[in-house]
Scaffold this active site. Structure first.
Site, PDB file in Angstrom:
ATOM      1  N   GLY A   1      71.843  17.700  41.155  1.00  0.00           N
ATOM      2  CA  GLY A   1      70.657  17.869  42.002  1.00  0.00           C
ATOM      3  C   GLY A   1      69.349  17.676  41.265  1.00  0.00           C
ATOM      4  O   GLY A   1      68.272  17.822  41.856  1.00  0.00           O
TER       5      GLY A   1
ATOM      6  N   GLU B   1      67.641  24.952  35.299  1.00  0.00           N
ATOM      7  CA  GLU B   1      68.911  25.689  35.365  1.00  0.00           C
ATOM      8  C   GLU B   1      69.328  26.191  33.987  1.00  0.00           C
ATOM      9  O   GLU B   1      69.834  27.315  33.849  1.00  0.00           O
ATOM     10  CB  GLU B   1      69.996  24.795  35.958  1.00  0.00           C
ATOM     11  CG  GLU B   1      69.808  24.516  37.439  1.00  0.00           C
ATOM     12  CD  GLU B   1      70.736  23.460  37.997  1.00  0.00           C
ATOM     13  OE1 GLU B   1      70.841  23.376  39.227  1.00  0.00           O
ATOM     14  OE2 GLU B   1      71.356  22.731  37.201  1.00  0.00           O
TER      15      GLU B   1
END
Length: 218
Positions: free
Chosen positions: A101, A107
Site C-alpha cells: 500500500g 509502518e
C-alpha cells in the site's frame, strides 16, 4: 477465483478481530495500512475503548476517525503499547514483506516504536520463501541515480507518499533477506524498504478459515 477472494476476506476479518481483542483501555495503539487493517479499525471502534491511536496513512487515519477512534499525530508520542498491521508475505522465520500500500516507511517507524508489534494475515500470505516485489520508498532528489544503482528496481505508477517520497518496487531475487535488507539500506536515495526482520515482530496472527493461530516471533 471468487471463492478464493471470499475465503481471504473472511480470514482477514477473523485475524483483525483477534487482534482487536488485544487492545485495552489506556493503550496507545499504532494502526497500519491495507485491506486487513481496514477490517481491524472498525473492530477496534466497536469496542469503544479509551485508546489513543496513531495511523500510518491518511486512509487509515480517515477510517479510524470515522469509527470513533482518537487519532493523534505521531509527533509528541515517543512509544506505543501496541502496533497492529498486515503483511504481503510472511516466511517461516518471521521475515515480512510489507508496503504493497506504499506506507512501509511509516509502518516501520510505528512498528519499531511499539512494545508489541502484532502482524495479522490471511493464510495466503504465508510463504515458504520470500519473493519479489519488495516495495521501496525513494527520495525524489536524485531518483534517476538511485534507480541506476538499483537496476532491478522499477518506479511504481503511484502518487508521492505523504512524506514526499517516490514509490518503487525491487523486482530482483530476494535470496537472503538479511543481505538484501543491508544492501537496500546502504543504497543512497533509498528511504526505506519493505523487508521487515523478525526482531521487529512480537506475534503473527494467521487466520485459516475461521480459526486464528498465534505464532510468537521476536
Amino acid at each position: 477465483m471468487p471463492a478464493v477472494s471470499a475465503d481471504s476476506a473472511r480470514e482477514k476479518r477473523a485475524a483483525a478481530r483477534a487482534a482487536a481483542a488485544l487492545a485495552e483501555d489506556g493503550m496507545t495503539v499504532g494502526l497500519g495500512t491495507g485491506t486487513t487493517v481496514a477490517e481491524l479499525i472498525p473492530a477496534l471502534g466497536e469496542r469503544r475503548l479509551a485508546i489513543t491511536c496513531v495511523a500510518t496513512s491518511p486512509a487509515s487515519e480517515e477510517l479510524a476517525r470515522a469509527c470513533g477512534l482518537d487519532v493523534r499525530p505521531f509527533t509528541d508520542i515517543d512509544r506505543l503499547d501496541l502496533a497492529i498491521d498486515g503483511a504481503d508475505q510472511v516466511d517461516p522465520a518471521g521475515w515480512l514483506i510489507k508496503g504493497g500500500g506504499g506506507a512501509q516507511t511509516r509502518e516501520r517507524i510505528v512498528a519499531a516504536a511499539a512494545d508489541r508489534f502484532v502482524v495479522i494475515v490471511s493464510s495466503n500470505k504465508v510463504v515458504e520463501r520470500l519473493h519479489p516485489p519488495v516495495p521501496l520508498e525513494l527520495h525524489a532528489f536524485g531518483v534517476a541515480a538511485t534507480l541506476r544503482a538499483l537496476p532491478d528496481a522499477v518506479l511504481r505508477a503511484a502518487p508521492p507518499t505523504p512524506d514526499g517520497g517516490v514509490l518503487a518496487d525491487y523486482c530482483g531475487d530476494v535470496g537472503d533477506p538479511v543481505a538484501l535488507s543491508a544492501a537496500l539500506c546502504a543504497t543512497p536515495g533509498v528511504v526505506s524498504h519493505g523487508l521487515f526482520p523478525p526482531s521487529l515482530v512480537s506475534t503473527i496472527l494467521v487466520a485459516r478459515g475461521d480459526e486464528v493461530t498465534a505464532r510468537a516471533v521476536g
